[in-house]
Design an enzyme around this catalytic site. Structure first.
Site, PDB file in Angstrom:
ATOM      1  CB  SER A 101      -0.902  -0.010   1.228  1.00 26.46           C
ATOM      2  OG  SER A 101      -1.650   1.179   1.291  1.00 26.46           O
ATOM      3  CG  ASN A 140       6.561   7.439   3.598  1.00 23.42           C
ATOM      4  OD1 ASN A 140       5.493   7.995   3.849  1.00 23.42           O
ATOM      5  ND2 ASN A 140       6.763   6.158   3.847  1.00 23.42           N
ATOM      6  N   GLY A 158       1.926  11.125   5.041  1.00 26.16           N
ATOM      7  CA  GLY A 158       0.776  11.476   5.871  1.00 26.16           C
ATOM      8  C   GLY A 158      -0.543  11.077   5.244  1.00 26.16           C
ATOM      9  CB  CYS A 207      -2.510   5.775  11.222  1.00 25.86           C
ATOM     10  SG  CYS A 207      -2.945   7.489  11.174  1.00 25.86           S
ATOM     11  CE  LYS A 216       1.529  -2.253   5.670  1.00 22.99           C
ATOM     12  NZ  LYS A 216       1.558  -1.610   4.349  1.00 22.99           N
ATOM     13  CB  THR A 267       7.478   2.631   7.457  1.00 23.02           C
ATOM     14  OG1 THR A 267       6.412   3.372   8.046  1.00 23.02           O
ATOM     15  CG2 THR A 267       7.248   2.527   5.957  1.00 23.02           C
ATOM     16  N   GLY A 324      12.376   0.028   2.489  1.00 22.99           N
ATOM     17  CA  GLY A 324      13.440  -0.325   1.554  1.00 22.99           C
ATOM     18  C   GLY A 324      14.357  -1.405   2.124  1.00 22.99           C
ATOM     19  N   GLY A 352       8.706  -5.670   3.356  1.00 24.21           N
ATOM     20  CA  GLY A 352       9.748  -4.858   3.983  1.00 24.21           C
ATOM     21  C   GLY A 352      11.049  -5.087   3.231  1.00 24.21           C
ATOM     22  CB  THR A 398      10.792   0.908  -1.117  1.00 22.85           C
ATOM     23  OG1 THR A 398      10.155   1.315   0.105  1.00 22.85           O
ATOM     24  CG2 THR A 398      11.818   1.952  -1.500  1.00 22.85           C
TER      25      THR A 398
HETATM   26  C1  LIG Z   1       5.790   6.321   0.094  1.00 19.94           C
HETATM   27  C2  LIG Z   1       5.149   5.242   0.949  1.00 19.94           C
HETATM   28  C3  LIG Z   1       3.780   5.327   1.258  1.00 19.94           C
HETATM   29  C4  LIG Z   1       3.175   4.349   2.036  1.00 19.94           C
HETATM   30  N1  LIG Z   1       1.827   4.440   2.300  1.00 19.94           N
HETATM   31  C5  LIG Z   1       1.206   3.456   3.019  1.00 19.94           C
HETATM   32  C6  LIG Z   1      -0.211   3.475   3.222  1.00 19.94           C
HETATM   33  O1  LIG Z   1      -0.925   4.344   2.729  1.00 19.94           O
HETATM   34  N2  LIG Z   1      -0.775   2.476   3.983  1.00 19.94           N
HETATM   35  C7  LIG Z   1      -0.015   1.462   4.519  1.00 19.94           C
HETATM   36  O2  LIG Z   1      -0.557   0.575   5.165  1.00 19.94           O
HETATM   37  N3  LIG Z   1       1.325   1.411   4.299  1.00 19.94           N
HETATM   38  C8  LIG Z   1       1.956   2.374   3.568  1.00 19.94           C
HETATM   39  N4  LIG Z   1       3.324   2.285   3.348  1.00 19.94           N
HETATM   40  C9  LIG Z   1       4.099   1.156   3.877  1.00 19.94           C
HETATM   41  C10 LIG Z   1       4.314   0.071   2.822  1.00 19.94           C
HETATM   42  O3  LIG Z   1       3.084  -0.451   2.373  1.00 19.94           O
HETATM   43  C11 LIG Z   1       5.195  -1.075   3.357  1.00 19.94           C
HETATM   44  O4  LIG Z   1       4.551  -1.648   4.478  1.00 19.94           O
HETATM   45  C12 LIG Z   1       6.573  -0.630   3.790  1.00 19.94           C
HETATM   46  O5  LIG Z   1       7.047   0.392   2.946  1.00 19.94           O
HETATM   47  C13 LIG Z   1       7.597  -1.769   3.818  1.00 19.94           C
HETATM   48  O6  LIG Z   1       7.802  -2.347   2.548  1.00 19.94           O
HETATM   49  P1  LIG Z   1       8.973  -1.888   1.520  1.00 19.94           P
HETATM   50  O7  LIG Z   1      10.245  -1.829   2.285  1.00 19.94           O
HETATM   51  O8  LIG Z   1       8.970  -2.915   0.434  1.00 19.94           O
HETATM   52  O9  LIG Z   1       8.568  -0.549   1.020  1.00 19.94           O
HETATM   53  C14 LIG Z   1       3.954   3.269   2.546  1.00 19.94           C
HETATM   54  C15 LIG Z   1       5.318   3.201   2.233  1.00 19.94           C
HETATM   55  C16 LIG Z   1       5.920   4.160   1.434  1.00 19.94           C
HETATM   56  C17 LIG Z   1       7.385   4.029   1.108  1.00 19.94           C
END
Ligand SMILES: Cc1cc2nc3c(=O)[nH]c(=O)nc-3n(C[C@H](O)[C@H](O)[C@H](O)COP(=O)(O)O)c2cc1C
Ligand SMILES: Cc1cc2nc3c(=O)[nH]c(=O)nc-3n(C[C@H](O)[C@H](O)[C@H](O)COP(=O)(O)OP(=O)(O)OC[C@H]3O[C@@H](n4cnc5c(N)ncnc54)[C@H](O)[C@@H]3O)c2cc1C
Ligand code: FES
Lengths: 300, 261
Positions: free
Chosen positions: A20, A68, A71, A128, A163, A191, A215, A241, A264
């Protein structure tokens, strides 16, 4: 080779999902990704009404990752249902709607609004930081996590993924609370809270001072947490993640994930999910593994 | 949908990568597809080789050589990523994605086009001047060492300002516009304080102005909603956040709300 997996009764053609907030609703990716080839598209978090999001700067790079502070800027559930669901329905993939909120009522309202929409899953984002109830995030307090899961489950018409936040002392406690509340699956990790200081200007880079780290830098933490949670609950676990390659997917699944989400990596290369899917297939065929489900939790 | 075709991350050959002046480099890339499609004011994402540096470095299209399929980029060493780029040699490759964003409208009919560049906001003005038809007055400001001045002279009258007065007018570009009371359709790119000054100048004399904004980016193609800027709106808050990478980087000066506004 069998790639399809089953999450809470929903059959995905393969275990690759989008995380997401890193894929919008897929519109910006149609030139690079055949959405029909994804197991499931998880859309950007959506709330009961439009949220403006945080002021910039919202993004900063850190070693092997990014922080990030978007918000949860989103157009609200009505605009989402009108514009994004019809768009996604053109493709042969599953749709999971990620729900954001500031109070239990907010979350419930979104789940209710989605009852008659043609989507496959709900994902409850309970990490959140701005919540009404005592100012504590739902995702870091077991009794709150259970309470909100129950409330949403009561009105929800689709299977519910909860989540989880990694910013807790013991993630298995929250996982069990969500299970007790009636969750159908768990996804992790969201995150990790982090920050970056501009040492020349002597100030924080992000407007909100801190934000969420994602990332490759977070992958070892995520794999550990997936392993812990998969062994603590009976629910299917969606791992994420720092996934950048097919090998990363295999690692998460061996730790106990039944499906995975790419986050990411989509931002760094919009074709990432397609490359990753091909790498997963190559790994399985190289090791003569016929059914991807056979590796789930194999290291446990 | 085809507007975004051919934009995925691709490997491009470096034709040359030369020092222009102190800390400023020009990199020429072989990428005919990008060159064919690109417009002045658009940018490309450059990616580092260092695995710790994941995010794109957005760099503006400086000049397009359609015959050769060459893309000219000019960048300043600002941090570790641009420092890394400066070590690359001709014959090596670099990962590039683009062209990205919306560029300047080059069809504007105006008696005078007023081109205003500041520092590393100057490079995009080269291709812009090349494509704009009609009389051009070009004002470019630098802290000290000016660059690109001779290349810009091919397209119009060029005025240089420097903060320290070491070349041209001593002061900034907005002070120069005021002093010469220059009027026309404005196209500006440069640091935010300069853009704020240009916006106020355009407002005062009721001039059309297009501003190219900068913001930190996560993806560069609209997916992360990281690179936003405040745009005036008649909602309750009085603004909405728009994406610099996708809705911009060029915006109409009338709609941009800088944080000091
Ligand atoms: C720019 C950005 C926006 C995100 N927005 C949301 C969100 O709206 N809802 C949510 O549950 N997680 C959000 N996440 C978290 C990601 O879904 C994911 O759980 C987290 O980034 C870890 O995975 P990754 O390392 O592959 O990015 C966001 C992450 C990023 C980088
Ligand atoms: C649309 C656009 C066009 C640009 N065009 C040019 C150009 O033609 N020539 C040029 O020299 N510079 C240009 N810039 C600025 C350039 O992108 C930054 O100087 C560069 O990203 C700095 O990277 P670094 O690794 O050296 O710095 P670091 O500070 O080490 O970078 C760390 C992170 O911050 C980001 N970052 C740092 N400063 C900026 C900035 N000012 N704007 C956006 N991101 C930043 C980097 O991309 C990276 O993700 C442009 C910026 C934008 C948004
Ligand atoms: S940088 Fe990701 S939306 Fe603009």
């Amino acid at each position: 080779m069998q790639l399809n997996v089953n999450i809470a009764g929903i059959e995905f053609k393969n275990p690759i999902m989008t995380a997401s907030g890193t894929f919008g609703s897929g519109r910006d990716f149609t030139s690079y990704v055949d959405l029909n080839k994804l197991g499931c598209v998880v859309v950007k978090g959506v709330a009961n009404k439009a949220w403006p999001g945080n002021p910039p700067p919202r993004i900063v790079e850190t070693y092997g990752g990014m922080i990030n502070a978007v918000g949860l800027q989103n157009p609200g559930i009505d605009a989402f249902c009108k514009e994004d669901i019809p768009f996604l329905k053109q493709y042969d993939t599953k749709i999971a709607v990620n729900i954001a909120g500031k109070s239990i009522e907010d979350y419930v309202e979104v789940a209710q609004r989605l009852v008659s929409e043609d989507i496959d899953l709900l994902e409850l984002n309970i990490s959140c930081p701005n919540v009404k109830e005592g100012g504590v995030a739902f995702g870091v307090n077991p009794s709150m996590a259970e309470k909100i899961t129950k409330a949403v489950k009561k009105v929800a018409n689709q299977p519910l993924i909860v989540k989880l936040s990694p910013n807790v002392t013991d993630i298995t406690e929250i996982a069990r609370a969500a299970e007790n509340g009636g969750a159908d699956a768990l996804s992790l990790i969201n995150t990790l809270i982090g920050t970056k200081i501009d040492i020349h200007r002597q100030k924080f880079i992000l407007s909100t001072k801190q934000g969420g780290l994602s990332g490759p830098a977070v992958k070892p933490v995520a794999v550990r947490m997936v392993y812990q949670v998969a062994n603590a609950v009976k629910l299917p676990v969606i791992g994420m993640g720092g996934i950048m390659t097919g090998e990363d997917v295999i690692e998460f699944m061996m730790a106990g994930a039944s499906a995975v989400a790419v986050g990411t990596a989509n931002l760094l290369n919009p074709a990432a999910t397609m490359n990753i899917l091909n790498e997963v297939k190559a790994f399985l065929s190289d090791k003569s593994i016929d059914n991807i489900n056979d590796i789930v939790g194999i290291v446990a | 949908m085809c507007e975004t075709m051919n934009k995925s991350r691709t490997v491009c050959k470096i034709i040359s990568n030369e020092l222009l002046t102190d800390q400023i480099f020009e990199m020429i890339l072989e990428c005919p597809e990008i060159v064919n499609e690109a417009k002045p004011g658009q940018f490309v994402n450059l990616y580092c080789r260092h695995l710790g540096r994941l995010l794109p470095r957005p760099i503006s299209v400086c000049e397009l050589n359609k015959d050769k399929g060459h893309l000219h980029l000019i960048y300043a060493i600002m941090g570790n990523g641009t420092k890394e780029f400066s070590t690359y040699n001709a014959g090596e490759t670099i990962d590039v994605m683009g062209p990205l964003g919306n560029g300047y409208n080059t069809d504007t009919v105006s008696d005078i086009h007023l081109i205003v560049g500041g520092g590393v906001g100057t490079p995009p003005m080269v291709e812009l001047c090349k494509q704009l038809k009609g009389r051009k007055i070009i004002v470019v400001g630098f802290r000290d060492n000016p660059y690109l001045v001779n290349r810009l002279k091919e397209y119009g009258e060029v005025y240089v300002t420097t903060d320290d007065g070491s070349a041209g007018f001593k002061g900034n570009v907005v002070e120069f516009l005021e002093k010469k009371s220059l009027k026309g359709s404005i196209y500006a790119c440069g640091p935010t304080p300069m853009l704020i000054g240009v916006q106020a100048y355009a407002d005062k004399y009721n001039l059309d102005a297009s501003l190219s904004l900068e913001e930190r980016m996560g993806c560069g193609f609209g997916a992360c909603v990281g690179c936003v800027t405040k745009i005036a709106s008649n909602n309750d808050a009085g603004f909405i956040y728009k994406k610099v990478c996708k809705d911009g980087p060029v915006f109409n000066a009338k709609e941009v709300l800088f944080s000091c506004n």
